[in-house]
Scaffold this active site. Structure first.
Site, short mmCIF file in Angstrom:
data_model
loop_
_atom_site.label_atom_id
_atom_site.label_comp_id
_atom_site.label_asym_id
_atom_site.label_seq_id
_atom_site.Cartn_x
_atom_site.Cartn_y
_atom_site.Cartn_z
N GLY A 100 0.72 -1.28 0.28
CA GLY A 100 -0.14 0.22 0.01
C GLY A 100 0.28 1.00 0.01
N GLY A 102 2.41 4.10 1.70
CA GLY A 102 3.44 3.62 2.61
C GLY A 102 4.15 5.18 2.88
N GLY A 135 7.37 7.16 6.15
CA GLY A 135 6.66 7.60 5.09
C GLY A 135 6.89 8.45 4.99
NE ARG A 192 4.56 8.87 -6.56
CZ ARG A 192 5.02 8.39 -6.33
NH1 ARG A 192 5.59 7.40 -7.08
NH2 ARG A 192 4.11 6.96 -5.71
CG ASP A 269 4.79 -3.75 -4.25
OD1 ASP A 269 5.76 -4.40 -5.34
OD2 ASP A 269 5.71 -2.25 -4.26
CG ASN A 270 7.47 -0.89 -7.06
OD1 ASN A 270 6.64 -0.33 -6.70
ND2 ASN A 270 9.18 -1.06 -6.97
P1 AMP Z 1 9.09 0.69 -2.96
O1 AMP Z 1 9.58 -0.66 -3.65
O2 AMP Z 1 10.60 1.37 -3.10
O3 AMP Z 1 7.85 0.64 -4.43
O4 AMP Z 1 8.11 -0.04 -1.48
C1 AMP Z 1 7.48 -0.60 -1.15
C2 AMP Z 1 6.70 -0.88 -0.44
O5 AMP Z 1 7.20 0.27 1.22
C3 AMP Z 1 5.41 0.58 -0.22
O6 AMP Z 1 4.46 -0.27 0.07
C4 AMP Z 1 5.68 1.59 0.16
O7 AMP Z 1 4.89 2.35 0.60
C5 AMP Z 1 6.54 0.87 1.61
N1 AMP Z 1 8.11 1.98 1.69
C6 AMP Z 1 8.89 2.65 1.39
N2 AMP Z 1 9.84 3.17 2.33
C7 AMP Z 1 8.68 3.45 2.35
C8 AMP Z 1 9.08 4.92 3.99
N3 AMP Z 1 9.71 5.43 4.36
N4 AMP Z 1 7.82 4.68 4.76
C9 AMP Z 1 6.78 4.21 4.53
N5 AMP Z 1 6.58 2.77 4.18
C10 AMP Z 1 7.85 2.71 2.85
MG MG Z 2 6.49 1.38 -4.51
#
Ligand code: AMP
Ligand code: MG
Length: 524
Positions: A100, A102, A135, A192, A269-270
Site C-alpha cells: 500500500g 506507505g 512514511g 507526483r 506493486d511498482n
Molecule cells: P518500493 O518498492 O520502494 O516502491 O516500496 C515498497 C513498499 O514499501 C510500498 O508499500 C511503500 O509504500 C513502502 N515504503 C517504502 N519506503 C517507505 C517509507 N519510508 N515509509 C513507509 N513506507 C515505505
Molecule cells: Mg513502490
C-alpha cells in the site's frame, strides 16, 4: 489559484471506515482516509512549470504561499479527502502481502482541459500501509524522482509526472547501504501527478484475500473511468482490460530498452496498470552496454531486475496480474492466449524499435541478425550505449569501406578504454560496420534525413547516475542550481543543446563504483 477538483477514486470505491494514519491491515477497502504530516519548515526547491500548466496553474500560482502549503501537505484543499491506497505485491518474486501507499498520500484529482490528474504527495508521513517505516523521503531520492519523472516524459516514455520538489524542514534517519551506518538526512516531498496511480498490486491484494467483491469493484471502476471503449461488468470486458494492460506494459518496456533505462525494482506493486513507469527508486541508465547490469545493490546477487531481464520480468508480472483477475473470468484460456502473444509481439516490436535506432526504414529479414551481432559486439568492450547510438547517426552510406579503421571515428568516443581495444574486437567491429553500411545502401533516405530520424529516438542527454549524484551532492550543500539545470536540459533530450555539451559525456572514472552513482539501494 483555481483547481477543478474531480475526485473519483475515493468517491466511487469501497473505503476503510476508520480515518486514521495508524499502521494496520486494512480489509475490504481500496483505500484509507489519512492526514498528511505537517512539515516543520517547508521550502519549495523546484516546480515543473509545464506540468503545472497542465493542471491550470500559472507562474504566479506556484510562487504563492498556498501552493507551497498544498505541495507539502501543510494545507488541505477545501472539499478534498486525502487518502492512501491499499495494494499488495510480489517483491523480488515473493508474495509480500499488504503493502500500500506507505509514504504516499493522494490529495485529490484535478480536471483541466478534459484531462484528469491525480495529485499525490510522497514523503508526508505514515499511513496505515507504512509497516515498520516512517512514511518519509530523503532529499537525494526525491531529487532523483522529480528529475527523472519529467525526463522520462520528455524522452517519450510513458511515466507518472512530478509537479514539485520541496524540503520538509524535517530530518530523516536512513542507513543508505544497510550496513549499520545510519545518518540524518534532509527530508523532502515530491508532488507526483498521474492520470491514475493504480498498480497490479491493487488487484492482487483482493484476489489473495479472496475478496472478489472489492476486486470486481476496483476492476469495474478502472474500466469505467479509463477505458470508455470497454464495457465493465462482464468477462469479455475483463479480458479486454487485461489485454490493454499487456499492450501498454509491453509498449513501456520497449521504450525502456530503447533509452537504456533500468527500473531496478520491478515488483508487482511498482507496475502501473496503465503501463506508466512508476516508483522511481534505485533506477539507472546503462552506460557501458551490458544486459546484466542493475543499479540496485539490493538485487546484486540474483540480478532479477537487470536490463536484459526487464521484458521477461514484465511478462512474469503480467502472469500475476492474470492470476489476480482470474476469479472475475474463471477461464484461463483467454489469459493464456494474450500472454502467449507477448513474447512474439515483444520480439517484433523490439526489432522494429532497434531498426529505428539504426536508422533503417525498410524491414529486411537480415536486420535481426544485424541487431543481435551489434548487441554482442557492444559487450566485447565497454561501450557507452547513449553515445554509441547518437554518434552512429554520423555514418555516411556512401562511405567506401576500405580496410582502414575510419569507421571507428564514429564510435570511438563511446569506448570507455579506447587504447585497450583488442585486435580481435576491432575485427568484429569492422565486419559489423561493413554489414551496416551495406544495409544502409538499401535505404532510400539520405544521410541527412537518416540522421534526423535517428536523433529522434536516440537521446543525446539522459540523467546518468553520476549526474544525479552531482546534483544531490550540491543540493546537500545548499546549492540547488543543478536541479534546474538538469531539468532544463532534460526537457530536450533529443536536441543538440550546445550549452549543455559537457553532459554528453561518458561516466567519469570516479563514479564507476561509487555509492549513489553506480550503487544504489532501496533506502530512500
Ligand atoms: P518500493 O518498492 O520502494 O516502491 O516500496 C515498497 C513498499 O514499501 C510500498 O508499500 C511503500 O509504500 C513502502 N515504503 C517504502 N519506503 C517507505 C517509507 N519510508 N515509509 C513507509 N513506507 C515505505
Ligand atoms: Mg513502490
Amino acid at each position: 489559484m483555481k483547481l477543478n477538483l474531480q475526485d473519483t477514486f475515493n468517491k466511487k470505491l469501497p473505503a476503510d471506515p476508520k480515518r486514521d494514519n495508524t499502521r494496520r491491515q486494512v480489509y475490504k477497502s481500496c483505500f484509507s482516509y489519512v492526514t498528511p504530516k505537517n512539515p516543520s519548515n517547508p521550502k519549495l526547491l523546484h516546480v515543473s512549470m509545464d506540468m503545472a500548466e497542465l493542471l491550470g496553474l500559472t507562474e504566479e500560482n506556484v510562487r504563492s504561499q498556498k501552493f507551497l502549503e498544498i505541495a507539502t501537505g501543510a494545507h488541505i484543499l477545501k472539499g478534498t479527502d486525502p487518502y492512501a491506497m491499499c495494494y499488495g505485491g510480489y517483491q523480488f518474486g515473493n508474495w509480500a502481502g499488504q503493502l500500500g501507499d506507505g509514504r504516499a498520500i493522494n490529495l485529490t484529482e484535478v480536471e483541466h482541459k478534459d484531462k484528469r490528474w491525480a495529485l499525490q504527495l510522497k514523503g508526508v508521513g505514515e499511513t496505515p500501509y507504512s509497516r515498520t517505516a516512517d512514511g518519509l523521503a530523503v532529499l537525494r531520492s526525491s531529487i532523483r524522482e522529480h528529475l527523472i519523472s519529467e525526463a522520462m516524459y520528455y524522452l517519450g516514455v510513458p511515466t507518472t509526472r512530478s509537479l514539485s520538489l520541496a524540503l520538509s524542514g524535517d530530518q530523516v534517519l536512513r542507513d543508505i547501504m544497510y550496513d549499520g551506518n545510519s545518518a540524518y538526512e534532509k527530508g523532502a516531498i515530491v508532488c507526483r501527478v498521474s492520470p491514475c496511480f493504480i498498480r497490479f498490486g491493487n488487484f492482487e491484494i483482493f484476489a489473495s484475500r479472496k475478496d472478489f467483491e472489492t476486486l470486481q469493484a476496483l476492476t469495474d471502476y478502472t474500466i469505467n473511468e479509463f477505458y470508455p471503449d470497454i464495457k465493465a461488468g462482464n468477462k469479455e470486458g475483463y479480458i479486454a482490460f487485461f489485454n490493454e494492460a499487456v499492450t501498454n506494459t509491453l509498449a513501456m518496456i520497449i521504450h525502456w530498452q530503447r533509452v537504456g533505462f533500468v527500473h531496478g525494482v520491478m515488483n508487482t506493486d511498482n507496475m502501473s496498470i496503465h503501463g506508466l513507469t512508476i516508483d522511481y527508486g534505485p533506477y539507472g541508465w546503462l552506460e557501458g552496454y551490458d544486459p546484466n547490469w542493475t543499479p540496485n545493490t539490493t538485487d546484486s546477487q540474483l540480478r532479477r531486475y537487470r536490463f536484459g531481464n526487464q521484458p521477461q520480468i514484465s511478462l512474469w508480472n503480467l502472469y500475476q496480474l492474470a492470476n489476480a483477475l482470474f476469479p472475475l473470468v474463471e477461464e484461463s484460456k483467454p489469459f493464456e492466449d494474450i500472454l502467449t502473444k507477448y513474447n512474439t509481439e515483444y520480439q517484433v516490436k523490439y526489432i522494429s524499435m532497434m531498426r529505428q535506432k539504426l536508422g533503417l526504414q525498410k524491414a529486411i529479414e537480415t536486420d535481426t541478425q544485424l541487431v543481435l551481432d551489434l548487441e554482442r559486439i557492444l559487450q566485447l568492450t565497454e561501450t557507452d550505449m547513449t553515445i554509441f547510438f547518437r554518434n552512429l547517426a554520423n555514418v555516411s552510406k556512401a562511405m567506401e569501406f576500405k580496410e582502414n579503421d575510419s569507421f571507428l571515428d564514429f564510435v570511438k568516443d563511446a569506448f570507455y578504454k579506447p587504447d585497450e581495444l583488442k585486435d580481435e574486437v576491432l575485427k568484429e567491429w569492422r565486419v559489423w560496420f561493413k554489414g551496416y553500411i551495406d544495409r544502409l545502401k538499401q535505404e532510400d533516405m539520405t544521410d541527412v534525413d537518416r540522421k534526423t530520424e535517428m536523433n529522434k529516438v536516440n537521446p543525446k542527454y539522459v540523467l546518468r547516475n553520476y549526474m544525479a549524484q552531482l546534483t544531490n551532492e550540491a543540493a546537500d550543500n545548499g546549492d540547488y542550481s543543478l536541479i534546474d539545470e538538469m531539468h532544463t536540459m532534460l526537457k530536450q533530450p533529443y536536441d543538440e543543446q550546445e550549452n549543455y555539451q559537457k553532459w554528453f559525456a561518458k561516466r567519469p572514472e570516479w563514479a564507476r563504483n561509487k555509492v549513489g552513482s553506480s550503487m544504489l539501494s532501496c533506502s530512500s
